[in-house]
Write an enzyme that holds these catalytic residues in place. Structure first.
Site, mmCIF file in Angstrom:
data_model
loop_
_atom_site.group_PDB
_atom_site.id
_atom_site.type_symbol
_atom_site.label_atom_id
_atom_site.label_comp_id
_atom_site.label_asym_id
_atom_site.label_seq_id
_atom_site.Cartn_x
_atom_site.Cartn_y
_atom_site.Cartn_z
ATOM 1 N N SER A 83 0.793 -1.232 0.000
ATOM 2 C CA SER A 83 0.000 0.000 0.000
ATOM 3 C C SER A 83 0.820 1.275 0.000
ATOM 4 O O SER A 83 0.257 2.366 -0.131
ATOM 5 C CB SER A 83 -0.963 -0.006 1.187
ATOM 6 O OG SER A 83 -2.001 -0.935 0.964
ATOM 7 N N TYR A 178 -10.417 2.422 5.473
ATOM 8 C CA TYR A 178 -9.311 2.120 4.564
ATOM 9 C C TYR A 178 -9.801 1.207 3.444
ATOM 10 O O TYR A 178 -10.453 0.202 3.697
ATOM 11 C CB TYR A 178 -8.185 1.445 5.348
ATOM 12 C CG TYR A 178 -6.890 1.359 4.600
ATOM 13 C CD1 TYR A 178 -6.091 2.483 4.437
ATOM 14 C CD2 TYR A 178 -6.464 0.157 4.059
ATOM 15 C CE1 TYR A 178 -4.898 2.411 3.750
ATOM 16 C CE2 TYR A 178 -5.273 0.071 3.369
ATOM 17 C CZ TYR A 178 -4.496 1.204 3.218
ATOM 18 O OH TYR A 178 -3.312 1.132 2.529
ATOM 19 N N ASN A 180 -8.916 -0.285 -0.642
ATOM 20 C CA ASN A 180 -8.071 -0.411 -1.831
ATOM 21 C C ASN A 180 -8.778 0.013 -3.118
ATOM 22 O O ASN A 180 -8.148 0.525 -4.045
ATOM 23 C CB ASN A 180 -7.588 -1.859 -1.974
ATOM 24 C CG ASN A 180 -6.581 -2.223 -0.903
ATOM 25 O OD1 ASN A 180 -5.573 -1.547 -0.722
ATOM 26 N ND2 ASN A 180 -6.854 -3.288 -0.168
ATOM 27 N N GLY A 314 2.620 -0.881 4.204
ATOM 28 C CA GLY A 314 2.109 -1.721 3.131
ATOM 29 C C GLY A 314 2.027 -3.165 3.586
ATOM 30 O O GLY A 314 2.936 -3.665 4.257
ATOM 31 N N SER A 340 7.075 -15.794 7.104
ATOM 32 C CA SER A 340 7.460 -17.187 7.331
ATOM 33 C C SER A 340 6.215 -17.935 7.796
ATOM 34 O O SER A 340 5.125 -17.381 7.865
ATOM 35 C CB SER A 340 8.556 -17.271 8.396
ATOM 36 O OG SER A 340 8.012 -17.015 9.682
#
Length: 359
Positions: A83, A178, A180, A314, A340
């Site tokens: 982001s 928020y 996208n 991000g 991981s």
């Protein structure tokens, strides 16, 4: 604590399952390294960090670039910046506003007829107050959920259609959330106004002038070219390399690949006033009562110690990043972590690093 910092640490946990500072105050590299080591011990395959503190500059890292290998994370490694892409997109929109090509308080309908509710303005997209449904909320991004669609090529129109198939989540301008989809729409707006691709506009207006030679816009390319660390996740109980995937699912909201050095150059130039005219520079960091922690493509956060930091985090599958600076640009930090299969919480280490740098 800033609302976005709370959201950022939550995003980091999910992914891996103000005041200026006197520049004579030295950053304790031992404390920073301990924080990075804590992150790799609990949740990350590897991390890299670039720090500027007055005249002091250094890089640090922890973990390895690949599972079961000893090669360390490259300190100049490329990574999916997620982001942080939004700040690049907002910069282009604000440049167009400064050129008289875009009016921030005009309805999006003026530039993209028929795509979204006619009450939604350009500013509301930039400031995350459009009320639109976030298209990525309809998709799964854990390694298990993302595996079936990781190589799919999405068109921006498909992403917008996912959003507009749902009702507005709030009346435009009344609530920060928020989203996208807002920045997919802004990238489409850039294309409509300029007559060229969003990628080309970012390249011509930001990457080339600043010589960000290690920053790329993948255009659906699934790989990361150049030195980079790998990320991992669990799919059906087995460890899978999750480094490669098609970032078109985020497009103008989150598909840039960069380095800590390039991000440092970009944010120093942007917040130093080199990319925008004064009127648009003021808009960049202006928050509102509805959106108290977000300007126009930029977070204005407060750490627990009271220090104000500007920048953007991000979080995309396999990668977590942030780029933050103090208001006077004397303290800056750019960070990337690769996931991981660990299930620990990276938040304490993350805050230890930020606190030592900015407090």
């Amino acid at each position: 604590m800033g609302t976005r910092l709370l959201a950022t640490t939550a995003a980091l946990s999910l992914l891996f399952t103000g005041t200026a500072v006197a520049d004579e105050q030295q950053v304790d590299r031992r404390i920073v390294q301990e924080g990075l080591d804590q992150i790799t011990a609990t949740a990350a395959q590897g991390v890299q960090l670039r720090v500027t503190a007055g005249r002091e500059r250094f890089t640090a890292r922890s973990g390895t670039a690949e599972l079961d290998r000893t090669r360390p994370v490259p300190v100049n490694g490329r990574f999916r910046a997620g982001s942080i892409t939004k700040t690049f997109t907002s910069t282009v929109v604000l440049q167009l506003a400064g050129e008289g090509e875009v009016e921030l308080d005009a309805p999006v309908e003026r530039y993209l007829p028929g795509l979204v509710d006619s009450r939604i303005t350009v500013r509301q997209l930039l400031q995350m107050t459009s009320g639109l449904f976030n298209h990525t909320d309809a998709l799964g991004f854990s390694p298990q959920e993302f595996e079936p669609i990781r190589y799919r090529q999405w068109s921006p129109q498909e992403l917008v259609a996912i959003s507009t198939s749902r009702p507005l989540q709030a009346e435009p301008g009344t609530k920060y959330e928020y989203n996208n989809t807002n920045y997919v729409l802004l990238a489409l707006l850039v294309e409509a106004v300029t007559g060229r691709s969003w990628e080309r506009s970012v390249e011509q207006r930001i990457l080339r002038p600043l010589r960000l030679d290690d920053t790329t816009l993948p255009r659906g390319n699934t790989g990361i070219h150049g030195p980079h660390a790998h990320s991992y996740g669990l799919v059906d109980g087995r460890t899978v390399d999750t480094t490669r995937w098609n970032p078109s699912v985020f497009w103008g909201a989150g598909d840039i690949i960069s380095t800590t050095a390039d991000l440092d150059t970009f944010f120093a130039a942007l917040l130093g006033g080199d990319l925008l005219k004064p009127a648009q520079q003021a808009e960049l960091t202006r928050t509102t009562a509805v959106s108290p922690g977000y300007g126009l493509g930029l977070f204005v956060d407060t750490l627990p110690c009271g220090a104000t930091i500007l920048g953007h985090p991000g979080s995309v599958p396999g990668f977590a990043s942030y780029a933050y600076t103090s208001a006077d640009l004397q303290r800056r930090a750019e960070f990337s972590a690769t996931a991981s299969t660990g299930t620990g919480d990276p938040t304490p280490g993350y805050f230890q690093v930020l606190t030592e740098i900015f407090c």
